[in-house]
Enzyme design. Structure first.
Site, PDB file in Angstrom:
ATOM      1  CG  HIS A 489      40.735  37.380  39.973  1.00 40.63           C
ATOM      2  ND1 HIS A 489      41.640  38.420  40.035  1.00 40.63           N
ATOM      3  CD2 HIS A 489      41.452  36.271  39.655  1.00 40.63           C
ATOM      4  CE1 HIS A 489      42.852  37.967  39.788  1.00 40.63           C
ATOM      5  NE2 HIS A 489      42.779  36.666  39.539  1.00 40.63           N
ATOM      6  CG  HIS A 493      39.367  34.347  35.496  1.00 44.15           C
ATOM      7  ND1 HIS A 493      40.390  34.149  34.587  1.00 44.15           N
ATOM      8  CD2 HIS A 493      39.761  33.750  36.647  1.00 44.15           C
ATOM      9  CE1 HIS A 493      41.373  33.465  35.171  1.00 44.15           C
ATOM     10  NE2 HIS A 493      41.014  33.205  36.413  1.00 44.15           N
TER      11      HIS A 493
END
Length: 760
Positions: A489, A493
């Site tokens: 994350h 991403h």
């Protein structure tokens, strides 16, 4: 903890706490009989009071509730006892009091007299004079376990009847022969018959046999005979009015003695709205038995509601059941009835029911309906644990869907870009675009470069009237708000989700439904959807009572945080000037764009996954660019609700699109998410917390589970809508790749964080 002065009592599903009974002994003259009852009360643990006159007895009852009153009715005090019991029965507050008449003993040579006179006075029981203490104790215990407990149950039943009286739903109670015992006021309003018209008569006459269908009525009667619950749609006769469509549920009630046959039936009837979405139905016709895929193939859908199972690789990996919510199964069943031309239900009635089901909130299948594999259940619960329509923007700010390539080439940023980054960005429209290469070339700043490229392509400079410097400042600030320590994350991403969303926006189907501001809202939401992600799941944050979990009440914690940080960084940044890309929008336009962005970011919450998916299936959106003459493919009107649904589905699919990328990219993303999850598991173990995620020891299986439980159905449905059949093919190919590994063919790749997707 149970109060020692109370005992537990069960009344069907109701749990009651019965307090220890209080006994009042009314004996004008104390003698051996009164002493025997006094001893019995003390021996049995019952609270006991004594009165010797009418006045003291009634005064004692007024001051304290008593459950049992023992009254001396032997000849010398007969009249006083009768006055006491009649006084008790005249007061509603004492209606549940159990009264016992102590009568003279009967000589053995005399015939036993009738108890009727005592019952007529208001007594519940009679006790023949007996000074034996054990006999007195047994009598008190029998009343406590019998009449007193029954009275408590009846008081609860009276409460339930009061609820039925106030209910807006129609209820009636019938015996096993269908003879009505009770109807509530809502029934009277629905049927037009008063209680006096129905009680003691059969309710079968309320069904309109011609319009309901004899077959349906026979099925209902068969279920009743077998003691089963039945529910369905029937046509209901009304007194002096036209018949109406009613959703009816018949529930059997069984005696506590374990009899297999019901003693009564409770029926709930709800009137269906005959006008619900009729116009929408006329505009949204479709063929329920086939769907044409974008690659030209026809997918046949099952006309029944049986649950299929799929095998994964071998017998040791078996995932069962189709990922269908109850609403989808019901709609499919009704479609099959409609397609086969069955006369059991009126066609218009079926349409009304389908419209109502589409607008309901029953979109989530339970975990057990998806799979019975314990590991799969743990995987699913780990990812899902934790826990409005958007107006369209139109006006002078809207210029065009996309800018030309020249518009981007003319920006100062593009003119100063290194050649390798330029070459990488030139491939951004390809689905297999290598975001990891851009991560490496840009020194971990892929979101800045790709974000600028795509936002300029979709016209943000003109449509938002934003300066290039402001856009660059904003992208730099947003990317710096992502945590580079996260293996998954992070800003890479976010850039990957942005690139997928942009690919969706370039489809003709999206242009059929959305306007330029919708596209920009989606792209901005994609850029910011995981901003300031801590690398931990919602479940972890809730488990440790993290400040974010406390702030957002354990509900959509991360998604709410991402939304808040997006606008805090953009609109309230004191240290960074000239970063607000929304500052030149009209207040009303900004308000609507903000609402749309928040809605999309919140949609990435996995607890809402099946709700969004099944809503999308239920609405049955079609692109509209179909072959001439093909049936069942009429495009739905571009309503605001449909726009919002398309946008939420777009960001959800982009967010979990990794399994539909080419295998090398999918593998790199799988490694990154497993590393991040394992880091969380390690922290949970070190803090002696319950593990909120499965161990991810088997990387291929974790991907197989994720694709089967979450990704495949969602992505396939959306790719079909976009007419992106090649992405569905890639999804299946990647799934087969992960499924090919087993004990005989072990996964050969080490779990490392590779910055390149090209390694094999």
């Amino acid at each position: 903890m149970l109060d020692p002065e109370k005992k537990e009592l069960r009344f069907g599903p109701v749990k009651l706490l019965q307090e220890i009974s209080r006994v009042l002994l009314v004996f004008p003259v104390e003698d051996g009989q009164s002493e025997a009852f006094l001893w019995a009360c003390r021996k049995g643990g019952f609270a006991c009071s004594i009165a010797n006159s009418l006045e003291t007895a009634m005064d004692t009852l007024d001051k304290r509730k008593h459950h049992i009153v023992v009254i001396d009715m032997r000849l010398a005090v007969y009249s006083i006892g009768e006055q006491i019991v009649r006084k008790i029965r005249s007061r509603p507050s004492l209606a549940s009091v159990v009264t016992l008449a102590v009568c003279p003993a009967i000589p053995r040579w005399c015939e036993e007299p009738s108890v009727r006179p005592y019952l007529d006075m208001g007594f519940n029981r009679r006790f023949l004079e007996n000074h034996d203490r054990g006999a007195c104790l047994n009598e008190i215990v029998m009343m406590d376990s019998g009449e007193v407990s029954t009275g408590l149950k009846l008081s609860v039943a009276n409460t339930l009847f009061q609820l039925l009286e106030e209910s807006r739903d129609s209820f009636d109670i019938t015996d096993i022969d269908g003879i009505c015992s009770y109807v509530n006021p809502s029934f009277e309003k629905l049927a037009g018959f008063k209680s006096i018209d129905m009680v003691g008569k059969s309710t079968d006459s309320l069904l309109n046999e011609e319009k309901t269908g004899q077959g349906l009525i026979e099925t209902m009667q068969r279920c009743k005979a077998e003691g089963k619950v039945w529910e369905g749609i029937v046509v209901h006769n009304r007194k002096g009015q036209d018949p109406i469509s009613v959703e009816m549920k018949v529930m059997p009630v069984f005696d506590a003695d374990g009899n297999n046959l019901p003693s009564h039936f409770v029926t709930c009837r709800l009137e269906l709205n005959p006008t619900v979405c009729r116009s929408c139905l006329n505009k949204n016709q479709y063929n329920s038995t086939t769907r044409r895929m974008s690659n030209g193939r026809v997918r046949t859908e099952s006309s029944n509601t049986s649950i299929n199972s799929i095998s994964v690789n071998n017998n040791s990996r078996r995932l069962s059941k189709q990922v269908d919510a109850p609403i989808i199964k019901i709609i499919t069943m009704l479609r099959s009835i409609q397609d086969t031309g069955s006369q059991q239900l009126p066609a218009q009635l079926i349409e009304n029911v389908m419209a109502m089901l589409r607008s309901s909130e029953l979109y989530n299948p339970g975990s057990n309906s998806l799979t019975e594999d314990p590991e799969a259940l743990g995987f699913m619960d780990g990812l899902m644990e934790g826990r409005g329509t958007r107006p369209s923007v139109t006006g002078d700010t809207i210029l065009s869907h996309r800018e030309s390539t020249a518009a981007f080439n003319n920006t100062s940023l593009m003119q100063s870009l290194p050649t390798l980054i330029k070459e990488n960005l030139s491939k951004r429209e390809e689905w297999d675009y290598d975001i990891f290469e851009l991560e490496r070339l840009s020194s971990h700043r892929p979101l800045f470069y790709l974000g600028f490229d795509i936002l300029v392509e979709f016209g943000i400079l003109n449509n938002f009237k934003v300066e290039e410097t402001t856009l660059r400042n904003w992208l730099g600030l947003i990317e710096s708000s992502y945590r580079s320590s996260n293996t998954y994350h992070n800003s890479t991403h976010a850039a990957d989700v942005l690139q997928a969303s942009a690919c969706f926006c370039r489809s003709q189907c999206m242009e059929n439904f959305l306007d330029p501001t919708d596209f920009l809202a989606l792209l901005i939401a994609s850029i910011c959807h995981d901003i300031d992600h801590p690398g931990r799941t919602n479940a972890f944050l809730c488990s440790v009572s993290h400040e974010l979990a406390i702030m957002y009440n354990d509900s959509a914690v991360l998604e709410s945080h991402h939304s808040a940080v997006t606008f805090k960084v953009t609109c309230q940044s004191a240290e960074q000037k000239n970063v607000n890309i929304f500052k030149n929008l009209e207040p009303e336009n900004f308000k609507m764009i903000r609402k749309s962005i928040i809605s999309m970011i919140l949609a990435t919450d996995m607890t809402q996954h099946f709700e969004h998916y099944n809503k999308f299936l239920a609405v049955n959106l079609k692109c509209g660019s179909t072959e001439e003459g093909e049936e069942g493919m009429v495009p739905l009107p571009v309503s605001q609700e449909n726009k919002s649904l398309i946008l939420r589905m777009a960001i959800k699919c982009a967010d979990i699109s990794n399994p539909s990328r080419k295998i090398s990219l999918a593998r790199a993303w799988a490694h990154r998410i497993v590393l991040e999850y394992r880091d969380q598991i390690a922290e949970e173990k070190s803090r002696k917390l319950p593990l909120s995620l499965p161990p991810f020891d088997d990387i291929p299986k974790s991907q197989v589970l994720f694709v089967h439980l979450f990704a495949r159905d969602l992505l396939s449905a959306y790719y079909e809508f976009l007419e992106f059949g090649h992405l569905t093919d890639q999804l299946n190919e990647t799934f087969e790749y992960w499924d090919s590994f087993n004990e005989e063919n072990p996964y050969p790749h080490a779990l490392t964080l590779s910055t390149s997707s090209t390694s094999t």
